[in-house]
Design a protein around this motif. Structure first.
Motif, PDB file in Angstrom:
ATOM      1  N   ARG A  81      -2.805  12.664  17.311  1.00 53.75           N
ATOM      2  CA  ARG A  81      -2.779  11.690  17.115  1.00 53.75           C
ATOM      3  C   ARG A  81      -4.375  11.471  15.951  1.00 53.75           C
ATOM      4  O   ARG A  81      -5.079  11.734  16.064  1.00 53.75           O
ATOM      5  N   GLY A  82      -4.094  10.565  15.286  1.00 55.76           N
ATOM      6  CA  GLY A  82      -5.258  10.627  14.056  1.00 55.76           C
ATOM      7  C   GLY A  82      -5.505  11.727  13.298  1.00 55.76           C
ATOM      8  O   GLY A  82      -6.332  11.283  12.132  1.00 55.76           O
ATOM      9  N   SER A 191       4.148  -1.250   7.875  1.00 58.25           N
ATOM     10  CA  SER A 191       2.495  -2.290   8.515  1.00 58.25           C
ATOM     11  C   SER A 191       1.933  -1.807   7.549  1.00 58.25           C
ATOM     12  O   SER A 191       1.631  -0.239   7.031  1.00 58.25           O
ATOM     13  N   PRO A 192       0.653  -2.062   7.359  1.00 54.57           N
ATOM     14  CA  PRO A 192      -0.743  -2.118   6.739  1.00 54.57           C
ATOM     15  C   PRO A 192      -1.164  -0.916   6.630  1.00 54.57           C
ATOM     16  O   PRO A 192      -1.322  -0.158   6.474  1.00 54.57           O
ATOM     17  N   PHE A 193      -1.413  -0.592   8.142  1.00 49.92           N
ATOM     18  CA  PHE A 193      -1.749   0.397   8.019  1.00 49.92           C
ATOM     19  C   PHE A 193      -0.724   1.613   8.352  1.00 49.92           C
ATOM     20  O   PHE A 193      -1.238   2.839   8.198  1.00 49.92           O
ATOM     21  N   ASP A 194      -0.098   2.226   7.679  1.00 48.64           N
ATOM     22  CA  ASP A 194       1.737   3.003   7.657  1.00 48.64           C
ATOM     23  C   ASP A 194       1.688   3.703   6.175  1.00 48.64           C
ATOM     24  O   ASP A 194       2.085   2.435   5.362  1.00 48.64           O
ATOM     25  N   ARG A 195       1.195   4.545   5.672  1.00 46.12           N
ATOM     26  CA  ARG A 195       1.153   5.698   4.422  1.00 46.12           C
ATOM     27  C   ARG A 195       2.205   6.258   3.711  1.00 46.12           C
ATOM     28  O   ARG A 195       2.204   6.571   2.584  1.00 46.12           O
ATOM     29  N   SER A 196       3.499   5.458   5.173  1.00 43.37           N
ATOM     30  CA  SER A 196       5.034   6.694   4.505  1.00 43.37           C
ATOM     31  C   SER A 196       5.439   6.221   3.238  1.00 43.37           C
ATOM     32  O   SER A 196       6.042   7.318   2.661  1.00 43.37           O
ATOM     33  N   ILE A 218       6.465   4.522 -12.300  1.00 40.15           N
ATOM     34  CA  ILE A 218       6.265   3.248 -11.609  1.00 40.15           C
ATOM     35  C   ILE A 218       4.782   3.078 -11.245  1.00 40.15           C
ATOM     36  O   ILE A 218       3.832   3.490 -11.336  1.00 40.15           O
ATOM     37  N   LYS A 219       4.391   2.479 -11.573  1.00 35.75           N
ATOM     38  CA  LYS A 219       3.546   1.053 -11.403  1.00 35.75           C
ATOM     39  C   LYS A 219       2.764   1.247 -10.416  1.00 35.75           C
ATOM     40  O   LYS A 219       3.423   0.036  -9.363  1.00 35.75           O
ATOM     41  N   THR A 220       1.913   0.800  -9.956  1.00 34.80           N
ATOM     42  CA  THR A 220       1.456   0.489  -8.249  1.00 34.80           C
ATOM     43  C   THR A 220       0.423  -0.757  -8.062  1.00 34.80           C
ATOM     44  O   THR A 220       0.071  -0.987  -9.432  1.00 34.80           O
ATOM     45  N   ILE A 221       1.587  -1.894  -7.561  1.00 33.09           N
ATOM     46  CA  ILE A 221       1.119  -3.671  -7.876  1.00 33.09           C
ATOM     47  C   ILE A 221       0.432  -3.559  -6.997  1.00 33.09           C
ATOM     48  O   ILE A 221       0.517  -3.425  -5.331  1.00 33.09           O
ATOM     49  N   ARG A 222      -1.297  -3.231  -6.735  1.00 34.95           N
ATOM     50  CA  ARG A 222      -2.187  -2.869  -5.792  1.00 34.95           C
ATOM     51  C   ARG A 222      -1.494  -4.190  -4.680  1.00 34.95           C
ATOM     52  O   ARG A 222      -1.894  -5.641  -5.103  1.00 34.95           O
ATOM     53  N   SER A 223      -1.585  -3.864  -3.690  1.00 36.15           N
ATOM     54  CA  SER A 223      -1.717  -4.907  -2.176  1.00 36.15           C
ATOM     55  C   SER A 223      -0.461  -5.433  -2.154  1.00 36.15           C
ATOM     56  O   SER A 223      -0.406  -6.382  -1.305  1.00 36.15           O
ATOM     57  N   THR A 224       0.633  -5.323  -3.085  1.00 36.99           N
ATOM     58  CA  THR A 224       1.912  -5.609  -2.849  1.00 36.99           C
ATOM     59  C   THR A 224       3.135  -4.800  -2.987  1.00 36.99           C
ATOM     60  O   THR A 224       3.551  -5.280  -2.303  1.00 36.99           O
TER      61      THR A 224
END
Length: 231
Positions: A81-82, A191-196, A218-224
């Motif tokens: 964990r962590g 989940s916003p905490f899951d970076r998978s 592949i562009k990252t659209i921030r927070s979207t």
């Protein structure tokens, strides 16, 4: 009855999981020795592998690497964990998902069923009605064979990476929300905490190339979410 192989040297945990998972409809086998577990994982007798990172002699990363060289069997990693680094490394090496210890057996069952549902959907698509290929620039994705090509050469994508690429290419030129990607590819709620999903996208970028011509693939659209550039 789905067959599950647990590779973990914690005998108490293995017995606890066997007692919990058997009534849930799983046939459970466990191996506490990493080498024997690795051989068992490649036997073709199991539907999914639960693999602990901390093992004597061979660690989970070495075992995962060997499995991925020979098999596409789904693998869920158990991490401390962590310890986010272990989770990211596991995903980068081809794990389908991860679960931090200690965990609720219910969550393990949910993760396992989600991965197996995705795998079963892929098999049905291959048999029933394989859709046509998708081609954008130098990337071609063939859903019938589940092989992606770059400049005519096959790319070694994991099952999750292939599904991600398929969704992004189908929606080329449009933003695909992270929530949709997580639900469609990992078969769980976002989940916003899951970076998978971010790690899987990063791995995909490395394999297909970050740019094509003057454009980022592949562009990252921030927070979207993410957008596959239509060229």
């Amino acid at each position: 009855m789905p067959t599950m192989l647990i590779i973990d040297d914690d005998s108490e945990l293995c017995e606890l999981l066997e007692a919990y998972l058997t009534p849930e409809g799983f046939k459970v086998t466990f191996r506490q020795d990493g080498e024997k577990g690795m051989q068992q994982a490649l036997s073709g007798k199991h539907d999914i592998v639960i693999l602990d990172i901390m093992l004597p002699k061979s660690n989970g990363f070495e075992i995962l690497s060997h499995i991925r060289r020979h098999s596409a069997i789904p693998v869920i990693m158990l991490t401390a964990r962590g310890d986010e680094v272990d989770r990211i490394v596991g995903l980068e090496m081809g794990a389908d998902d991860y679960l931090p210890k200690p965990f609720n057996p219910r969550e393990l069952v949910a993760r396992v069923r989600a991965v197996l549902r995705r795998v079963n959907r892929e098999k049905k698509l291959e048999v029933q009605n394989p859709p046509p290929s998708i081609e954008i620039g130098d990337i071609t994705l063939n859903r019938a064979t589940r092989i992606a090509f770059k400049c005519g050469e096959p790319m070694p994508l994991t099952s999750v990476e292939f599904d991600l690429l398929g969704i992004l290419m189908e929606q080329a030129g449009r933003v695909v929300m992270k929530e949709k990607l997580v639900k469609s590819v990992l078969d769980r709620d976002y989940s916003p905490f899951d970076r998978s999903i971010d790690v899987h996208i990063s791995n995909l970028r490395k394999k297909i190339g970050h740019v094509t011509g003057a454009h980022e693939r592949i562009k990252t659209i921030r927070s979207t979410g993410y957008l596959y550039v239509a060229t």
